[in-house]
Design a protein around this motif. Structure first.
Motif, PDB file in Angstrom:
ATOM      1  N   PRO A  84       0.807  -1.232   0.000  1.00 35.83           N
ATOM      2  CA  PRO A  84       0.000   0.000   0.000  1.00 35.83           C
ATOM      3  C   PRO A  84       0.835   1.276   0.000  1.00 35.83           C
ATOM      4  O   PRO A  84       0.463   2.260  -0.648  1.00 35.83           O
ATOM      5  CB  PRO A  84      -0.815  -0.125   1.297  1.00 35.83           C
ATOM      6  N   ILE A  85       1.969   1.264   0.697  1.00 36.78           N
ATOM      7  CA  ILE A  85       2.820   2.450   0.733  1.00 36.78           C
ATOM      8  C   ILE A  85       3.351   2.754  -0.662  1.00 36.78           C
ATOM      9  O   ILE A  85       3.353   3.900  -1.117  1.00 36.78           O
ATOM     10  CB  ILE A  85       3.978   2.239   1.727  1.00 36.78           C
ATOM     11  N   MET A  86       3.788   1.703  -1.361  1.00 39.00           N
ATOM     12  CA  MET A  86       4.323   1.876  -2.709  1.00 39.00           C
ATOM     13  C   MET A  86       3.229   2.345  -3.663  1.00 39.00           C
ATOM     14  O   MET A  86       3.428   3.271  -4.461  1.00 39.00           O
ATOM     15  CB  MET A  86       4.927   0.550  -3.188  1.00 39.00           C
ATOM     16  N   LEU A  87       2.055   1.705  -3.607  1.00 39.11           N
ATOM     17  CA  LEU A  87       0.972   2.061  -4.532  1.00 39.11           C
ATOM     18  C   LEU A  87       0.449   3.472  -4.271  1.00 39.11           C
ATOM     19  O   LEU A  87       0.135   4.202  -5.219  1.00 39.11           O
ATOM     20  CB  LEU A  87      -0.162   1.047  -4.419  1.00 39.11           C
ATOM     21  N   ASP A  88       0.352   3.867  -3.010  1.00 39.25           N
ATOM     22  CA  ASP A  88      -0.113   5.219  -2.705  1.00 39.25           C
ATOM     23  C   ASP A  88       0.813   6.263  -3.321  1.00 39.25           C
ATOM     24  O   ASP A  88       0.362   7.247  -3.927  1.00 39.25           O
ATOM     25  CB  ASP A  88      -0.179   5.427  -1.186  1.00 39.25           C
ATOM     26  N   GLU A  89       2.114   6.047  -3.175  1.00 41.92           N
ATOM     27  CA  GLU A  89       3.089   6.993  -3.726  1.00 41.92           C
ATOM     28  C   GLU A  89       3.033   7.011  -5.253  1.00 41.92           C
ATOM     29  O   GLU A  89       3.027   8.082  -5.876  1.00 41.92           O
ATOM     30  CB  GLU A  89       4.498   6.628  -3.262  1.00 41.92           C
ATOM     31  N   ALA A  90       2.978   5.814  -5.868  1.00 42.75           N
ATOM     32  CA  ALA A  90       2.957   5.729  -7.326  1.00 42.75           C
ATOM     33  C   ALA A  90       1.690   6.350  -7.905  1.00 42.75           C
ATOM     34  O   ALA A  90       1.751   7.130  -8.869  1.00 42.75           O
ATOM     35  CB  ALA A  90       3.076   4.263  -7.759  1.00 42.75           C
ATOM     36  N   LEU A  91       0.552   6.031  -7.332  1.00 41.60           N
ATOM     37  CA  LEU A  91      -0.721   6.532  -7.870  1.00 41.60           C
ATOM     38  C   LEU A  91      -0.872   8.037  -7.655  1.00 41.60           C
ATOM     39  O   LEU A  91      -1.454   8.725  -8.502  1.00 41.60           O
ATOM     40  CB  LEU A  91      -1.883   5.772  -7.236  1.00 41.60           C
ATOM     41  N   GLU A  92      -0.353   8.544  -6.557  1.00 40.09           N
ATOM     42  CA  GLU A  92      -0.391   9.996  -6.343  1.00 40.09           C
ATOM     43  C   GLU A  92       0.426  10.700  -7.428  1.00 40.09           C
ATOM     44  O   GLU A  92      -0.033  11.693  -8.026  1.00 40.09           O
ATOM     45  CB  GLU A  92       0.157  10.340  -4.959  1.00 40.09           C
ATOM     46  N   PHE A  93       1.618  10.185  -7.707  1.00 35.98           N
ATOM     47  CA  PHE A  93       2.472  10.785  -8.735  1.00 35.98           C
ATOM     48  C   PHE A  93       1.832  10.685 -10.113  1.00 35.98           C
ATOM     49  O   PHE A  93       1.774  11.666 -10.861  1.00 35.98           O
ATOM     50  CB  PHE A  93       3.830  10.096  -8.739  1.00 35.98           C
ATOM     51  N   SER A  95      -1.342  10.146 -10.970  1.00 36.01           N
ATOM     52  CA  SER A  95      -2.602  10.897 -11.071  1.00 36.01           C
ATOM     53  C   SER A  95      -2.346  12.379 -11.255  1.00 36.01           C
ATOM     54  O   SER A  95      -3.009  13.044 -12.073  1.00 36.01           O
ATOM     55  CB  SER A  95      -3.454  10.655  -9.819  1.00 36.01           C
ATOM     56  N   GLU A  96      -1.386  12.916 -10.506  1.00 32.44           N
ATOM     57  CA  GLU A  96      -1.053  14.334 -10.652  1.00 32.44           C
ATOM     58  C   GLU A  96      -0.479  14.618 -12.031  1.00 32.44           C
ATOM     59  O   GLU A  96      -0.777  15.650 -12.640  1.00 32.44           O
ATOM     60  CB  GLU A  96      -0.042  14.746  -9.571  1.00 32.44           C
ATOM     61  N   ARG A  97       0.310  13.691 -12.532  1.00 31.86           N
ATOM     62  CA  ARG A  97       0.878  13.867 -13.869  1.00 31.86           C
ATOM     63  C   ARG A  97      -0.215  13.872 -14.922  1.00 31.86           C
ATOM     64  O   ARG A  97      -0.182  14.661 -15.873  1.00 31.86           O
ATOM     65  CB  ARG A  97       1.880  12.756 -14.152  1.00 31.86           C
ATOM     66  N   GLN A  98      -1.203  13.023 -14.760  1.00 29.59           N
ATOM     67  CA  GLN A  98      -2.305  12.958 -15.730  1.00 29.59           C
ATOM     68  C   GLN A  98      -3.160  14.231 -15.688  1.00 29.59           C
ATOM     69  O   GLN A  98      -3.693  14.655 -16.717  1.00 29.59           O
ATOM     70  CB  GLN A  98      -3.175  11.735 -15.449  1.00 29.59           C
ATOM     71  N   LYS A  99      -3.246  14.839 -14.515  1.00 28.97           N
ATOM     72  CA  LYS A  99      -4.018  16.076 -14.399  1.00 28.97           C
ATOM     73  C   LYS A  99      -3.359  17.211 -15.174  1.00 28.97           C
ATOM     74  O   LYS A  99      -4.039  18.064 -15.751  1.00 28.97           O
ATOM     75  CB  LYS A  99      -4.158  16.471 -12.928  1.00 28.97           C
ATOM     76  N   THR A 100      -2.031  17.224 -15.162  1.00 26.22           N
ATOM     77  CA  THR A 100      -1.306  18.299 -15.852  1.00 26.22           C
ATOM     78  C   THR A 100      -1.045  17.976 -17.321  1.00 26.22           C
ATOM     79  O   THR A 100      -0.728  18.872 -18.104  1.00 26.22           O
ATOM     80  CB  THR A 100       0.039  18.572 -15.152  1.00 26.22           C
ATOM     81  N   ASP A 101      -1.164  16.701 -17.673  1.00 24.01           N
ATOM     82  CA  ASP A 101      -0.935  16.281 -19.061  1.00 24.01           C
ATOM     83  C   ASP A 101      -2.044  15.306 -19.458  1.00 24.01           C
ATOM     84  O   ASP A 101      -1.967  14.118 -19.191  1.00 24.01           O
ATOM     85  CB  ASP A 101       0.433  15.609 -19.199  1.00 24.01           C
ATOM     86  N   SER A 171      12.479   2.575  -3.798  1.00 24.56           N
ATOM     87  CA  SER A 171      12.826   3.585  -4.796  1.00 24.56           C
ATOM     88  C   SER A 171      11.812   4.723  -4.747  1.00 24.56           C
ATOM     89  O   SER A 171      10.608   4.486  -4.599  1.00 24.56           O
ATOM     90  CB  SER A 171      12.831   2.966  -6.199  1.00 24.56           C
ATOM     91  N   LYS A 172      12.271   5.943  -4.881  1.00 21.32           N
ATOM     92  CA  LYS A 172      11.374   7.088  -4.944  1.00 21.32           C
ATOM     93  C   LYS A 172      10.681   7.081  -6.302  1.00 21.32           C
ATOM     94  O   LYS A 172      11.341   7.218  -7.345  1.00 21.32           O
ATOM     95  CB  LYS A 172      12.175   8.376  -4.764  1.00 21.32           C
ATOM     96  N   PHE A 173       9.364   6.906  -6.325  1.00 20.57           N
ATOM     97  CA  PHE A 173       8.694   6.676  -7.607  1.00 20.57           C
ATOM     98  C   PHE A 173       8.811   7.868  -8.553  1.00 20.57           C
ATOM     99  O   PHE A 173       8.874   7.688  -9.772  1.00 20.57           O
ATOM    100  CB  PHE A 173       7.211   6.331  -7.396  1.00 20.57           C
ATOM    101  N   ALA A 174       8.863   9.063  -8.021  1.00 19.23           N
ATOM    102  CA  ALA A 174       8.970  10.247  -8.880  1.00 19.23           C
ATOM    103  C   ALA A 174      10.224  10.217  -9.744  1.00 19.23           C
ATOM    104  O   ALA A 174      10.288  10.893 -10.782  1.00 19.23           O
ATOM    105  CB  ALA A 174       8.942  11.516  -8.029  1.00 19.23           C
ATOM    106  N   ASP A 175      11.217   9.410  -9.353  1.00 12.27           N
ATOM    107  CA  ASP A 175      12.440   9.301 -10.150  1.00 12.27           C
ATOM    108  C   ASP A 175      12.198   8.643 -11.499  1.00 12.27           C
ATOM    109  O   ASP A 175      13.110   8.615 -12.344  1.00 12.27           O
ATOM    110  CB  ASP A 175      13.514   8.527  -9.381  1.00 12.27           C
ATOM    111  N   VAL A 176      11.001   8.111 -11.716  1.00 13.93           N
ATOM    112  CA  VAL A 176      10.687   7.545 -13.026  1.00 13.93           C
ATOM    113  C   VAL A 176      10.845   8.601 -14.121  1.00 13.93           C
ATOM    114  O   VAL A 176      11.183   8.283 -15.266  1.00 13.93           O
ATOM    115  CB  VAL A 176       9.261   6.947 -13.042  1.00 13.93           C
TER     116      VAL A 176
END
Length: 327
Positions: A84-93, A95-101, A171-176
């Protein structure tokens, strides 16, 4: 006396040669020459918590055109607490990216590798919240190992770019974004490239915290990887790698190893096929609950890497000039 010593030396040498030949024959007859592409019937479907009807996973989807921009494959074994910790971080990143793009689209495929806990049920809660267009759960009938889980996830993915990321959230997911930027710069005429997240820049600090014995084992493992299979990559084992769809098709229809050493074979195949490989430093932190046992796992992986090299030398495993497309 000298004749007796010479005779003993000759006998011992013959015994060693015979043992070596018997070992090579054993490796030859016990090794499956083909990649493990099997699926159990239950692995052909995913569950939609919002709809009781079973839905078919596209497989192997890599033979079809991409329908989303990014697929994230998350191999998971007994990860009900860390997932859950990994998925929460990944989905937050994401989802926010999809909102801006608005042109950006994604999917996450959680591959439950035969867990004995509630990993599947935990992941399905995310499918319910975000829909199965965003989060799908592939539950394996039996434990395959990390390599086997990643392979089946990749072969069921819809993305133009495909990332696999560990379920522990180390891994910090935003590093993708860093990996994607490098990937876009590397594409060749066949649109094939792989980028590895790397923890090599953190090695100096980690060595200071390790015992001398563990440090020797770690450097010994690096030397085995460098001398037998993969050169030029400082961190082959980081569970954060991205690749183009075309590269994934070539690599995962050729890959044989199902367990921890699969990263090494993956990069070995990529280098043999002259697929460009990049390496990008990422943020990473140790997370409690690792399935790796430091000493035993390194020794086991060293043995597996030696077997990888032997199997290719003996031509039991081969790298086809063209992609192994599956029907």
């Amino acid at each position: 006396m000298e004749i007796n010593i010479l005779a003993v030396v000759i006998v011992l040498a013959l015994i060693c040669i015979l043992a070596l030949l018997m070992g090579l024959v054993f490796i030859y007859i016990t090794t499956n020459p083909d990649p493990d592409m099997r699926r159990y019937d239950s692995e052909k479907f995913f569950i939609d918590p919002n709809n009781p009807e079973k839905k078919t996973f596209p497989f192997p989807s890599l033979n079809s055109d991409a329908t989303v921009e990014l697929s994230v494959v998350v191999p998971s074994y007994n990860e009900e607490l860390r997932l859950p910790i990994m998925l929460d971080e990944a989905l937050e990143f994401l989802s926010e990216r999809q909102k801006t793009d608005r042109s950006f689209s994604y999917e996450i495929i959680v591959v439950d590798d035969g867990s004995k806990d509630t990993t599947t049920q935990v992941a399905l809660q995310y499918s319910k919240k975000y829909t199965t267009d965003k989060v799908r759960v592939l539950t394996l009938a039996k434990n395959r190992g990390k390599g086997g889980a990643v392979r089946l996830g990749m072969l069921s993915a819809r993305g133009r770019h495909l990332l696999f990321a560990d379920a522990d959230g180390a891994s910090k997911f935003a590093d993708v974004s860093k990996l994607e930027e490098c990937l876009k710069k590397m594409g060749n005429r066949e649109n094939m490239a792989v980028v590895c997240g790397s923890r090599a820049h953190l090695e100096k600090d980690s060595v200071a915290q390790r015992s001398y014995f563990r440090t020797v084992l770690m450097y010994g493992f690096h030397f085995v990887v460098w001398s037998l299979c993969v050169r030029g990559i400082k961190d082959t084992q980081c569970g954060f790698k991205i690749m183009t769809r075309e590269a994934a098709r070539r690599l995962f229809t050729t890959l044989h190893v199902n367990r921890w050493a699969f990263d090494v074979e993956l990069l070995y195949i990529a280098q043999k096929l002259k697929i460009p490989i990049g390496e990008v430093a990422i943020n990473w932190q140790e997370i409690e609950g690792s399935k790796m046992v430091p000493v035993f796992s390194w020794i086991q992986m060293g043995k597996d890497i030696l077997l990888i090299r032997l199997r290719y030398i003996l031509r039991i495993w081969r790298i086809p000039a063209k992609s192994n497309k599956q029907d």
